[in-house]
Each structure stands twice: as C-alpha cells, then as structure tokens.
Design a protein around this motif. Structure first.
Motif, short mmCIF file in Angstrom:
data_model
loop_
_atom_site.label_atom_id
_atom_site.label_comp_id
_atom_site.label_asym_id
_atom_site.label_seq_id
_atom_site.Cartn_x
_atom_site.Cartn_y
_atom_site.Cartn_z
N TYR A 49 6.86 -0.71 -6.08
CA TYR A 49 5.38 -0.57 -5.59
C TYR A 49 5.16 0.69 -5.32
O TYR A 49 5.73 1.11 -4.08
CB TYR A 49 5.15 -1.78 -4.43
N GLU A 50 4.25 1.36 -5.86
CA GLU A 50 4.05 2.69 -5.65
C GLU A 50 2.44 2.93 -5.44
O GLU A 50 1.73 3.27 -6.58
CB GLU A 50 4.59 3.73 -6.61
N PRO A 51 1.84 2.96 -4.42
CA PRO A 51 0.35 3.06 -4.14
C PRO A 51 0.16 4.44 -4.71
O PRO A 51 0.85 5.51 -4.16
CB PRO A 51 0.12 2.96 -2.76
N VAL A 52 -0.96 4.82 -5.67
CA VAL A 52 -1.09 5.97 -6.26
C VAL A 52 -1.34 7.03 -5.52
O VAL A 52 -0.92 7.90 -5.57
CB VAL A 52 -2.12 5.73 -7.37
N TRP A 53 -2.16 6.60 -4.31
CA TRP A 53 -2.65 7.30 -3.25
C TRP A 53 -1.39 8.07 -2.51
O TRP A 53 -1.72 9.04 -1.64
CB TRP A 53 -3.72 6.82 -2.22
N ALA A 54 -0.59 7.61 -2.57
CA ALA A 54 0.86 8.03 -1.70
C ALA A 54 1.56 8.81 -2.52
O ALA A 54 2.44 9.25 -2.02
CB ALA A 54 1.52 6.85 -1.13
N ILE A 55 1.61 8.85 -3.84
CA ILE A 55 2.74 9.64 -4.79
C ILE A 55 2.33 10.93 -4.59
O ILE A 55 1.35 11.40 -5.12
CB ILE A 55 2.53 8.89 -6.01
N GLY A 56 3.23 11.74 -4.32
CA GLY A 56 3.29 13.20 -4.27
C GLY A 56 2.07 13.84 -3.12
O GLY A 56 1.93 14.91 -3.50
N THR A 57 1.68 12.86 -2.35
CA THR A 57 0.35 13.44 -1.53
C THR A 57 0.88 13.77 -0.01
O THR A 57 0.40 14.50 0.85
CB THR A 57 -0.55 12.28 -1.32
N GLY A 58 2.02 13.14 0.36
CA GLY A 58 2.54 13.41 1.74
C GLY A 58 1.93 12.36 2.49
O GLY A 58 2.20 12.19 3.84
N VAL A 59 1.00 11.34 1.95
CA VAL A 59 0.25 10.28 2.70
C VAL A 59 1.10 9.01 2.49
O VAL A 59 0.95 8.58 1.42
CB VAL A 59 -1.12 10.26 2.29
N VAL A 60 1.95 8.83 3.34
CA VAL A 60 2.95 7.53 3.19
C VAL A 60 1.99 6.39 3.41
O VAL A 60 1.37 6.27 4.59
CB VAL A 60 4.24 7.60 3.74
N ALA A 61 2.62 5.03 2.84
CA ALA A 61 1.81 3.95 3.21
C ALA A 61 2.29 3.55 4.80
O ALA A 61 3.66 3.95 4.89
CB ALA A 61 2.31 2.70 2.25
N THR A 62 1.63 3.01 5.55
CA THR A 62 2.22 2.73 6.70
C THR A 62 3.27 1.48 6.37
O THR A 62 3.29 0.76 5.47
CB THR A 62 1.29 1.80 7.83
N PRO A 63 4.51 1.06 7.30
CA PRO A 63 5.27 0.07 7.02
C PRO A 63 4.55 -1.33 6.87
O PRO A 63 4.83 -1.97 6.17
CB PRO A 63 6.27 0.02 8.21
N GLU A 64 3.37 -1.67 7.59
CA GLU A 64 2.66 -2.73 7.39
C GLU A 64 2.02 -3.06 6.23
O GLU A 64 1.84 -3.96 5.43
CB GLU A 64 1.58 -2.79 8.63
#
Ligand code: PEP
Length: 259
Positions: free
Chosen positions: A171-186
């Motif tokens: 599961y790779e949210p596109v907005w988190a890939i290579g952006t430095g914006v990680v999904a929260t653990p929740e």
C-alpha cells in the motif's frame, strides 16, 4: 497472527552496475542476523551485478534477496524493450514490483495490464510485490476505499484463490511517495486493515498470512511506529534505501518492530 516483516528497497532509476555491486558487498557485510529479509530491487541493467554480489556474500535469500521493478506478462516474442518474468527468474530474481504508481502514472499502466502481469509473474515462480494506492485528489474526494477495492479486484483478478498468499501487497499512497509526507501510522493502519478485509473476501485464510507493506517516505525515524501497526508487515522504500547506512537503519527498525 504473527507475520514476518519484509524490507524492500526500490532503487528506481539509480545506480550503475559497479555502484550496485559495491552497495551489496557493504550492506551484506554489515547486515546482522534477523528474521527480516531485505529485498533489493535494482534497475534491470544492475540485476546481474546484484545477483553475483548476493551470491558472493554467502547470505541466503531469507536474509538478502533481489528482484526487478517491473516485467511484461508475455514469456517471449515481438515485444521490443520488454523483459519477461522467466528472464528475471533466469537471473535469480525472487521478486518483482508490479503496478508501482510511477508505472501507472508515467507509463500509463492500467489495472488490467497489471492484473496480467501479476498472474504471469506468479506463473513463472516470482513473488509479485503488487502496489496499490490512492492519489491525494482521490483521498480528498472520499474515494480511498473505492480506489483500493478497484485496484485489488482487477489486479488480482487472474490468479487462483490458492495463489493469493504468494502475493505481497504494497500500500503506497501516491501523495506520500518521494514527497517526504509520510502517512500517519493511523492512516496507514486504516488502509492496510481495509486492504486485508478486501483480501479476506477472496480467501480469509490467505489474507491473514499475506504481507502488506507500507511505502511512501519511510525513513529510519518514522519506520518503527509504522511497522508496529497490526496490519503493516514491512516497508517498500525508495529514497531512504539508496544509502547503505540508511537501509541498515531501516532494517534495524523493522527487526525491532518484529519483536
Ligand atoms: C517507492 O518508490 O515505492 C517509495 C515508497 O519511494 P519513497 O520511499 O522515496 O517515498
């Protein structure tokens, strides 16, 4: 259920053959004993160098394995520029990434094409690392579950129920890939739980065994918190996998989260 964690390093379009081989030598020499395998995913031109260096390292595939970032679904024929799953197996690959969001967005890969690739990879004996994930626009429009359900349904449409647990999902949210914006653990846990529910509809026993990796700006300092979520079974890492020390740190955090 206690699933083993997995650390997968997506090097994308980086590293010449010499750099890839040197990385493997250094990484293998420093890699401590651990239940967490590392899977290196170099670009195709570096696969042979990585294969040789892994062999020379004396590490077993359950410690250090490798795979490719993509493949085609046909075994051979008039498909200029493509690489078949059988060709990857021939090089010693155990894994192949399929459906990465960069393949979907930049190269126009559809869910249908990815579904053909997943089936072909399994047939050849590879473990597909099947990537799914929503764009920010889709998440903001409340379409997270709809997108994941569609990607899972079509991407896994051509495989037998009995083969399901041979697939690793990422599961790779596109907005988190290579952006430095990680999904929260929740956020990550909620999506992983939902994906496992989707898989359970196909085969509940397999779904409990399947590894679902999280990918998207995983770094040594956010890795542990993500990896200790109940439905997160490892990481698919791009940027932070390119340096030996950083990948070793990630491996340490995955190992710590396995305890
Ligand atoms: C990826 O390419 O799969 C990825 C997760 O990249 P990054 O870790 O750089 O966000």
């Amino acid at each position: 259920m206690n699933r083993t964690k997995l650390l997968a390093a997506n090097w994308k379009l980086n590293k010449l053959t010499g750099e890839a081989a040197e990385f493997v030598r250094e990484y293998a020499a420093k890699l401590p004993a651990s239940p967490v395998p590392t899977v290196l995913l170099p670009t195709n031109t570096a696969l042979q160098a990585v294969a040789s260096a892994c062999k020379e390292s004396g590490k077993t595939p359950s410690e250090l394995a490798f795979g490719a970032q993509n493949c085609y679904f046909q075994s051979s024929g008039a498909f200029t520029g493509e690489v078949s799953p059988e060709m990857l197996v021939d090089l010693g690959c155990r894994y192949v990434v399929l459906g990465h969001s960069e393949r979907r967005a930049i190269f126009g890969e559809s869910d249908d094409l990815i579904g053909l690739k997943v089936a072909a990879a399994l047939k050849a004996g590879l473990t597909p690392i099947f990537c799914i994930g929503e764009t920010l626009e889709e998440r903001n429009a409340g379409k997270l579950e709809y997108v994941l359900a569609r990607q899972v349904k079509v991407g896994l449409a051509n495989i037998e129920e009995a083969q399901l647990d041979k697939v690793v999902v990422a599961y790779e949210p596109v907005w988190a890939i290579g952006t430095g914006v990680v999904a929260t653990p929740e956020q990550a846990q909620a999506a992983h739980k939902y994906v496992r529910e989707l898989l359970a509809k196909k085969n509940s026993e397999a779904a409990m065994k399947m590894q679902i990796l999280y990918g998207g700006s995983v770094k040594p300092d956010n890795c542990y918190e993500l990896m200790t979520q109940p439905d997160i079974d490892g990481a698919l890492v791009g940027g932070a996998s390119l340096k030996v020390d950083s990948l070793l740190e990630l491996h340490k955090e995955c190992t710590r989260a396995s305890r």
